[in-house]
Motif scaffolding. Structure first.
Motif, PDB file in Angstrom:
ATOM      1  N   VAL A   1      44.896  44.083  27.236  1.00 48.17           N
ATOM      2  CA  VAL A   1      45.107  42.799  27.909  1.00 48.17           C
ATOM      3  C   VAL A   1      44.914  43.014  29.410  1.00 48.17           C
ATOM      4  CG1 VAL A   1      46.745  40.961  28.392  1.00 48.17           C
ATOM      5  CG2 VAL A   1      46.717  42.025  26.138  1.00 48.17           C
ATOM      6  N   PRO A   2      44.033  42.240  30.042  1.00 49.32           N
ATOM      7  CA  PRO A   2      43.726  42.488  31.459  1.00 49.32           C
ATOM      8  C   PRO A   2      44.953  42.315  32.351  1.00 49.32           C
ATOM      9  CG  PRO A   2      42.146  40.961  30.462  1.00 49.32           C
ATOM     10  CD  PRO A   2      43.262  41.118  29.490  1.00 49.32           C
ATOM     11  N   PRO A   3      45.177  43.228  33.307  1.00 50.40           N
ATOM     12  CA  PRO A   3      46.271  43.038  34.262  1.00 50.40           C
ATOM     13  C   PRO A   3      45.958  41.856  35.178  1.00 50.40           C
ATOM     14  CG  PRO A   3      44.889  44.885  34.929  1.00 50.40           C
ATOM     15  CD  PRO A   3      44.396  44.453  33.575  1.00 50.40           C
ATOM     16  N   LEU A   4      46.995  41.234  35.718  1.00 52.12           N
ATOM     17  CA  LEU A   4      46.812  40.047  36.549  1.00 52.12           C
ATOM     18  C   LEU A   4      46.745  40.415  38.020  1.00 52.12           C
ATOM     19  CD1 LEU A   4      49.242  37.466  34.890  1.00 52.12           C
ATOM     20  CD2 LEU A   4      46.960  38.207  34.178  1.00 52.12           C
ATOM     21  N   GLY A   5      45.764  39.838  38.703  1.00 52.75           N
ATOM     22  CA  GLY A   5      45.692  39.943  40.150  1.00 52.75           C
ATOM     23  C   GLY A   5      46.301  38.703  40.785  1.00 52.75           C
ATOM     24  N   THR A   6      46.200  38.616  42.100  1.00 49.49           N
ATOM     25  CA  THR A   6      46.809  37.492  42.820  1.00 49.49           C
ATOM     26  C   THR A   6      46.237  36.148  42.359  1.00 49.49           C
ATOM     27  OG1 THR A   6      47.192  38.893  44.742  1.00 49.49           O
ATOM     28  CG2 THR A   6      47.264  36.521  45.094  1.00 49.49           C
ATOM     29  N   GLN A   7      44.934  36.105  42.121  1.00 48.70           N
ATOM     30  CA  GLN A   7      44.317  34.849  41.684  1.00 48.70           C
ATOM     31  C   GLN A   7      44.883  34.393  40.345  1.00 48.70           C
ATOM     32  OE1 GLN A   7      42.375  32.913  43.362  1.00 48.70           O
ATOM     33  NE2 GLN A   7      40.614  33.927  44.269  1.00 48.70           N
ATOM     34  N   GLU A   8      45.002  35.338  39.392  1.00 51.42           N
ATOM     35  CA  GLU A   8      45.516  34.985  38.069  1.00 51.42           C
ATOM     36  C   GLU A   8      46.989  34.571  38.138  1.00 51.42           C
ATOM     37  OE1 GLU A   8      41.909  37.313  37.585  1.00 51.42           O
ATOM     38  OE2 GLU A   8      43.769  37.776  38.642  1.00 51.42           O
ATOM     39  N   VAL A   9      47.774  35.290  38.953  1.00 55.90           N
ATOM     40  CA  VAL A   9      49.194  34.948  39.087  1.00 55.90           C
ATOM     41  C   VAL A   9      49.341  33.560  39.700  1.00 55.90           C
ATOM     42  CG1 VAL A   9      51.329  35.519  40.315  1.00 55.90           C
ATOM     43  CG2 VAL A   9      50.011  37.326  39.196  1.00 55.90           C
ATOM     44  N   ARG A  10      48.561  33.278  40.720  1.00 53.26           N
ATOM     45  CA  ARG A  10      48.625  31.955  41.359  1.00 53.26           C
ATOM     46  C   ARG A  10      48.238  30.872  40.350  1.00 53.26           C
ATOM     47  NH1 ARG A  10      44.952  32.624  44.909  1.00 53.26           N
ATOM     48  NH2 ARG A  10      46.260  33.376  46.618  1.00 53.26           N
ATOM     49  N   ALA A  11      47.162  31.115  39.608  1.00 58.33           N
ATOM     50  CA  ALA A  11      46.712  30.134  38.619  1.00 58.33           C
ATOM     51  C   ALA A  11      47.769  29.931  37.540  1.00 58.33           C
ATOM     52  CB  ALA A  11      45.393  30.595  37.995  1.00 58.33           C
ATOM     53  N   TYR A  12      48.376  31.020  37.084  1.00 59.02           N
ATOM     54  CA  TYR A  12      49.384  30.947  36.034  1.00 59.02           C
ATOM     55  C   TYR A  12      50.582  30.129  36.483  1.00 59.02           C
ATOM     56  CZ  TYR A  12      52.638  32.582  32.424  1.00 59.02           C
ATOM     57  OH  TYR A  12      53.548  32.647  31.396  1.00 59.02           O
ATOM     58  N   MET A  13      51.084  30.399  37.683  1.00 57.56           N
ATOM     59  CA  MET A  13      52.238  29.657  38.189  1.00 57.56           C
ATOM     60  C   MET A  13      51.903  28.186  38.364  1.00 57.56           C
ATOM     61  SD  MET A  13      53.693  32.414  40.967  1.00 57.56           S
ATOM     62  CE  MET A  13      55.049  31.369  41.473  1.00 57.56           C
TER      63      MET A  13
ATOM     64  N   THR B   1      36.011  34.238  39.697  1.00 57.03           N
ATOM     65  CA  THR B   1      36.664  34.817  40.880  1.00 57.03           C
ATOM     66  C   THR B   1      35.942  36.052  41.387  1.00 57.03           C
ATOM     67  OG1 THR B   1      38.178  35.987  39.391  1.00 57.03           O
ATOM     68  CG2 THR B   1      38.943  33.911  40.339  1.00 57.03           C
ATOM     69  N   TRP B   2      35.212  36.734  40.496  1.00 56.63           N
ATOM     70  CA  TRP B   2      34.440  37.897  40.935  1.00 56.63           C
ATOM     71  C   TRP B   2      33.319  37.488  41.905  1.00 56.63           C
ATOM     72  CZ3 TRP B   2      29.191  38.206  39.775  1.00 56.63           C
ATOM     73  CH2 TRP B   2      28.719  37.282  38.827  1.00 56.63           C
ATOM     74  N   GLN B   3      32.975  36.204  41.914  1.00 58.61           N
ATOM     75  CA  GLN B   3      31.966  35.687  42.846  1.00 58.61           C
ATOM     76  C   GLN B   3      32.596  35.208  44.153  1.00 58.61           C
ATOM     77  OE1 GLN B   3      30.183  32.525  40.541  1.00 58.61           O
ATOM     78  NE2 GLN B   3      28.922  33.916  39.325  1.00 58.61           N
ATOM     79  N   GLY B   4      33.918  35.377  44.276  1.00 57.86           N
ATOM     80  CA  GLY B   4      34.599  34.923  45.480  1.00 57.86           C
ATOM     81  C   GLY B   4      35.223  33.550  45.358  1.00 57.86           C
ATOM     82  N   LYS B   5      35.142  32.947  44.171  1.00 57.99           N
ATOM     83  CA  LYS B   5      35.760  31.641  43.948  1.00 57.99           C
ATOM     84  C   LYS B   5      37.279  31.784  43.932  1.00 57.99           C
ATOM     85  CE  LYS B   5      31.738  29.648  43.251  1.00 57.99           C
ATOM     86  NZ  LYS B   5      31.172  28.647  44.204  1.00 57.99           N
ATOM     87  N   ARG B   6      37.997  30.738  44.350  1.00 60.31           N
ATOM     88  CA  ARG B   6      39.452  30.777  44.428  1.00 60.31           C
ATOM     89  C   ARG B   6      40.092  29.686  43.568  1.00 60.31           C
ATOM     90  NH1 ARG B   6      42.517  33.009  48.395  1.00 60.31           N
ATOM     91  NH2 ARG B   6      43.820  31.150  48.440  1.00 60.31           N
TER      92      ARG B   6
END
Length: 632
Positions: free
Chosen positions: A292-304, A333-338
């Protein structure tokens, strides 16, 4: 509030992983396959299992077939979900898994009107497998129509050897002799005449599974979850059952577990085995390992943000559109999208103001929630943090305590992730000041916001503190008494009106920080004034309410020592234990408290409670039978 259960809704773009797994299973074309979904506790393995099943169901629909989960009539997949943790303490996990799978096939065969005879034969073989594993008393065996235990004992030893691969010709001959004895008592678990021996029966069991699946024209997908929650014995038993059914045609196993916990269980079971052999044991079971992929800041922000959207008053179709849009953006997000508030507003330009405020808070909290060691981007811990925040805000409203949600969130984050000694200093500063303001934070916050270096001394000298100080709002000039008041179940809030003596405060701090060492301060507790002991028990029971399992948690040691120092507190502790939810009570608590004079009333209440588990009641009965607990 958000439930702590797995979900079939994808908030983290895990759908791409689920699609990959479904593709692997589908392209196997009935060839056997095993897939391991690994990851630490709380990262979303159970949700991944749900998503994989949903994806396979969707593919069945796309092929012009109805949803197997709903109709079960024509789908090319039969799903069996097995949670070994639920059977722990109640049934042999190995036999339970085989039984569950066989019963599911029989049910499906009846619905599809095909493979009925094959599945009947399979169930008979499963009965035989269970018979050689029974270890109950002879009376119970006869009541079930089984032979006396002297006969089963002979088969038991052989069966154990079979499953460990240690059968020789002498053992097989012993099994054949025992089978001759068993036939008269059992009346024929399998009616067809054939030569009995454990190796042949196990091979026949496998052949029956394969034959039933082949005749039904389906792929059996076994989804195994929570294996890493089990005790080593249950873990190994389930792995042995998986091995028994593994690599049969028309089967796919998806096993969700923390691979490190599984390897620990294997090492515990096979004592003295080298690490390399432990790894090989696990790798032989898993053909396709997926983490299961670990979460980065983008994923944590999206999840919350999606959690807040889920609890908002938006229309269901709007929530779903936002979820799909966020997951799509996460894939870029790998393309720099937020994924941020600006992006969400581009998807829906009429977000309610209250929701916008929460989304903004998620935007600011996400970096710390990702890096703080107490949360580290773990979805379950994030959800629990937000639930704790929600509960405390509800408490503040119910008690008329004016608390700013952003201030409370920042205090809660520090409580969960900061140094406990630093948090104690924060509490002390708030409660000892006349205005409830931790003024010592003001210069630190100013320098942190300005980007200046901070030279802080212990216990404030860690990277989390610097990030926390930069996080808005600034708290140094804020009255935090209300925020700490609604947070008091975690740490003692000693106000001027509720002041403990220095000795009592010291003991309370020690009990909260090191509850397992409570016995060493028993004499000091007895010397305290009774009102102070009552206050200490208040704080301990507040902490104890956070426990989800009542076996032998460390906080119980502290509560028992305080109860022993004052009869009134023993009554309070007994009442507290009686009020615990039945599912939280574990058998190990029985011997823990059995020698306490107040335990008799607790045991009596549990014995009469229909929801208390059978293992707990058996433990109580055993203590009474040994004379440890008086019989009423």
């Amino acid at each position: 509030m958000w439930t702590d259960n797995e979900t079939a809704q994808d908030f983290l773009n895990f759908g791409s992983v689920a699609r990959t797994v479904a593709e692997v299973i589908e392209q196997a074309h009935s060839r056997p396959i095993s897939i391991g979904v690994s990851g630490a506790w709380g990262v979303g393995k159970s949700s991944m299992i749900k998503l994989i099943r949903g994806e396979l169901d969707a593919r069945a629909k796309g092929a012009g077939e109805p949803d197997s989960h709903e109709s079960g009539a024509e789908s090319k997949f039969i799903f069996v979900e097995f949670n070994a943790w639920l059977y722990q303490g109640y049934d042999d996990a190995r036999a339970a898994l085989i039984d569950v799978v066989a019963s599911a096939l029989a049910t499906e065969a009846a619905k599809r009107k095909t493979g009925i005879e094959k599945t009947k034969e399979l169930l008979q073989r499963v009965n035989w497998f269970r018979a050689i594993k029974l270890t109950a008393g002879s009376a119970a065996s006869l009541a079930l129509g089984l032979p006396p235990m002297g006969v089963l004992g002979e088969l038991w030893g052989v069966g154990k050897a079979v499953l460990s691969g240690e059968v020789d010709q002498e053992a097989i001959a012993s099994a054949d002799a025992a089978v001759d004895k068993i036939s008269d008592s059992v009346g024929g678990l399998i009616k067809a005449k054939r030569a009995f021996s454990p190796p042949k029966e196990i091979e026949a069991l496998r052949a029956s599974f394969e034959g039933a699946l082949d005749e039904m024209g389906v792929t059996l997908v076994v989804l195994i979850d929570d294996l890493d929650r089990c005790l080593p014995e249950t873990t190994i038993s389930t792995l042995e059952a998986i091995r028994l059914l593994l690599f049969l045609k028309h089967t796919a196993f998806v096993i969700a577990a923390d691979d490190q916990m599984i390897k620990h269980a294997v090492k515990r079971h096979f004592q003295g085995v080298e690490d390399e052999l432990v790894t090989n044991y696990f790798d032989k079971l898993i053909q396709f390992p997926i983490r299961v992929p670990p979460l980065g800041t983008q994923e944590v922000r999206a999840y919350m943000m999606l959690l807040f959207i889920e609890n908002s008053g938006l229309q269901t179709d709007t929530k779903e559109a936002l979820r799909v849009g966020v997951c799509s953006q996460l894939g870029k997000t790998w393309q720099g999208k937020r994924v941020d508030l600006k992006f969400l507003r581009s998807l829906h330009d009429k977000l309610p103001d209250e929701l916008v405020a929460r989304l903004d808070a998620a935007d600011r909290l996400a970096p710390l929630m990702t890096t703080a060691t107490g949360i580290a981007g773990n979805p379950r811990l994030i959800k629990r943090f937000l639930n704790a925040l929600s509960i405390r805000m509800a408490m503040s409203r119910a008690q008329g305590v004016g608390v700013d949600e952003s201030e409370l969130a920042k205090v809660l984050l520090f409580e969960r992730c900061g140094n406990p000694k630093a948090y104690a200093e924060l509490i002390k500063s708030v409660t000892e000041g006349d205005d409830g303001m931790p003024n010592f934070l003001v210069p630190w916050e100013q320098r942190a916001v300005a980007g200046e270096a901070l030279d802080l001394k212990a216990p404030w000298d860690d990277a989390f503190i610097a990030e926390w100080l930069r996080l808005p709002p600034q708290l140094g000039a804020s009255d935090l008494r209300g925020a700490l008041y609604v947070s008091r179940e975690h740490a003692p809030l000693i106000t001027p009106e509720d002041r403990l003596s220095a000795e009592a405060a010291d003991l309370l701090e020690g009990l909260l920080e090191h509850p397992d060492m409570a016995a060493s301060i028993k004499d000091r507790l007895v010397a305290l004034a009774r009102p102070e002991i009552s206050v200490i028990m208040d704080r301990l029971l507040g902490r104890a309410r956070r426990e989800q399992e009542w076996g032998t948690p460390a906080i119980l040691d502290a509560c028992m020592v305080v109860a022993a120092s004052d009869p009134l507190q023993s009554q309070r502790l007994a009442g507290f234990l009686k009020e615990r939810p039945a599912l939280q009570i574990k058998p190990s608590i029985v011997p823990k408290i059995a020698d306490e004079p107040w335990s008799q009333s607790v045991f009596a209440a549990w014995a009469e409670d229909d929801e208390i588990s059978k293992p707990v009641k058996n433990a109580i009965k055993a203590r009474r039978g040994n004379g440890n607990v008086s019989v009423k």
